[in-house]
Write a protein that holds these residues in place. Structure first.
Motif, PDB file in Angstrom:
ATOM      1  N   PRO A 126       0.814  -1.223   0.000  1.00 47.68           N
ATOM      2  CA  PRO A 126       0.000   0.000   0.000  1.00 47.68           C
ATOM      3  C   PRO A 126       0.847   1.272   0.000  1.00 47.68           C
ATOM      4  O   PRO A 126       0.459   2.275  -0.619  1.00 47.68           O
ATOM      5  N   ILE A 127       2.002   1.244   0.673  1.00 48.39           N
ATOM      6  CA  ILE A 127       2.873   2.420   0.709  1.00 48.39           C
ATOM      7  C   ILE A 127       3.506   2.660  -0.662  1.00 48.39           C
ATOM      8  O   ILE A 127       3.609   3.803  -1.127  1.00 48.39           O
ATOM      9  N   TYR A 214      -3.536  10.880   2.284  1.00 47.19           N
ATOM     10  CA  TYR A 214      -3.463   9.571   2.925  1.00 47.19           C
ATOM     11  C   TYR A 214      -2.406   9.581   4.024  1.00 47.19           C
ATOM     12  O   TYR A 214      -1.365  10.240   3.903  1.00 47.19           O
ATOM     13  N   GLY A 216      -0.034   6.937   6.258  1.00 44.94           N
ATOM     14  CA  GLY A 216       0.465   5.572   6.339  1.00 44.94           C
ATOM     15  C   GLY A 216       1.378   5.414   7.533  1.00 44.94           C
ATOM     16  O   GLY A 216       2.210   6.281   7.809  1.00 44.94           O
ATOM     17  N   THR A 228       1.406  -2.503   8.155  1.00 52.84           N
ATOM     18  CA  THR A 228       1.125  -1.113   7.811  1.00 52.84           C
ATOM     19  C   THR A 228      -0.342  -0.796   8.038  1.00 52.84           C
ATOM     20  O   THR A 228      -1.213  -1.670   7.945  1.00 52.84           O
ATOM     21  N   VAL A 230      -3.042   2.182   6.551  1.00 44.65           N
ATOM     22  CA  VAL A 230      -3.238   3.284   5.612  1.00 44.65           C
ATOM     23  C   VAL A 230      -4.648   3.819   5.797  1.00 44.65           C
ATOM     24  O   VAL A 230      -5.619   3.051   5.784  1.00 44.65           O
TER      25      VAL A 230
END
Length: 260
Positions: A126-127, A214, A216, A228, A230
């Motif tokens: 996702p990062i 966003y 994170g 993680t 998010v």
């Protein structure tokens, strides 16, 4: 906590299924017995308590939820959802000391990704996705991930991405050691500001894209990424912004090309 509030929590934890049914429509006592498979006496006692608390009313043998009951039901469901989110992230949170600053807003509605034996790098996906879409990035990093570094460098070279980093001493040393392999132009043209600090409890990303903002959070343990979080909410972003500025205020500006 008042007696009524304590009693409501006790009752809902035991007989929440009754309130869920009545939140949808009215029922007679006998219908509730059949729906729940509870005994007649159990349902009768619970309905009496709910009436005494003003959560349920009765008319002609039919029980229905009151306005107070609707609000209690909705609030209780939101608390259940919040607890579920906490426990979904427990594998990540367990790696952080109790005193580490984490706001519940970061967890509400967050995308949670944890490391698995067959996919140890899954939490970074996702990062990496956000980095590829970013127009600006602020990051406080306590670990340097080679995969992220490569994605970041590619993004810097192909766009006008502006970034700011607060990194630990250890990350600074590691970054300097591998820096000769990367294009220095984005740093030399002022699109990268860097700060160095002693320690950070986790890595924190604040990302702006063309579609939104966003937050994170990356937690590392035992030399790898544990997981993680998010989140795209304004509340999470505001908390992360304040936390990042706190980290930055305790750091000093760093030039990776100087001897300092």
């Amino acid at each position: 906590m008042s007696t009524n509030v304590t009693e409501i929590f006790d009752l809902l934890s035991d007989r929440y299924e009754l309130l869920q049914l009545l939140a949808a429509e009215s029922y007679s006592q006998q219908q509730l017995v059949k729906k729940t498979e509870l005994s007649q006496s159990t349902v009768s006692r619970a309905l009496t308590r709910l009436q005494d608390l003003g959560i349920v009313s009765e008319s002609d043998g039919q029980y229905e939820i009151t306005l107070l009951g609707v609000l209690v039901h909705d609030k209780y469901e939101s608390h259940i959802a919040e607890f579920e989110q906490l426990y979904e992230a427990k594998g990540i949170l367990h790696e952080l000391p109790a005193e580490v600053p984490i706001d519940p807003a970061l967890l509400a509605g967050a995308e949670v990704t944890t490391s698995k034996p067959h996919a140890p790098d899954a939490p970074l996906a996702p990062i990496l996705r956000l980095t590829r879409e970013a127009t600006t990035i602020k990051c406080a990093a306590n670990v340097l991930h080679t995969g992220y570094r490569e994605t970041f460098e590619n993004r810097m070279c192909e766009s006008e991405l502006e970034t700011e980093f607060v990194i630990t001493e250890a990350v600074a040393e590691q970054s300097r050691a591998i820096d000769n392999g990367y294009d220095r132009t984005p740093r030399e043209d002022g699109r990268v500001d860097m700060y160095k600090t002693d320690t950070l409890p986790y890595s924190l990303f604040l990302v702006e894209t063309t579609t939104g903002t966003y937050t994170g959070l990356v937690v590392s343990a035992d030399g790898g990424t544990q997981g993680t979080l998010v989140n795209s909410s304004d509340e999470a972003y505001q908390w992360a912004q304040n936390q990042y500025e706190q980290f930055k205020s305790e750091a000093t500006r760093w030039d990776p090309y100087s001897d300092a």
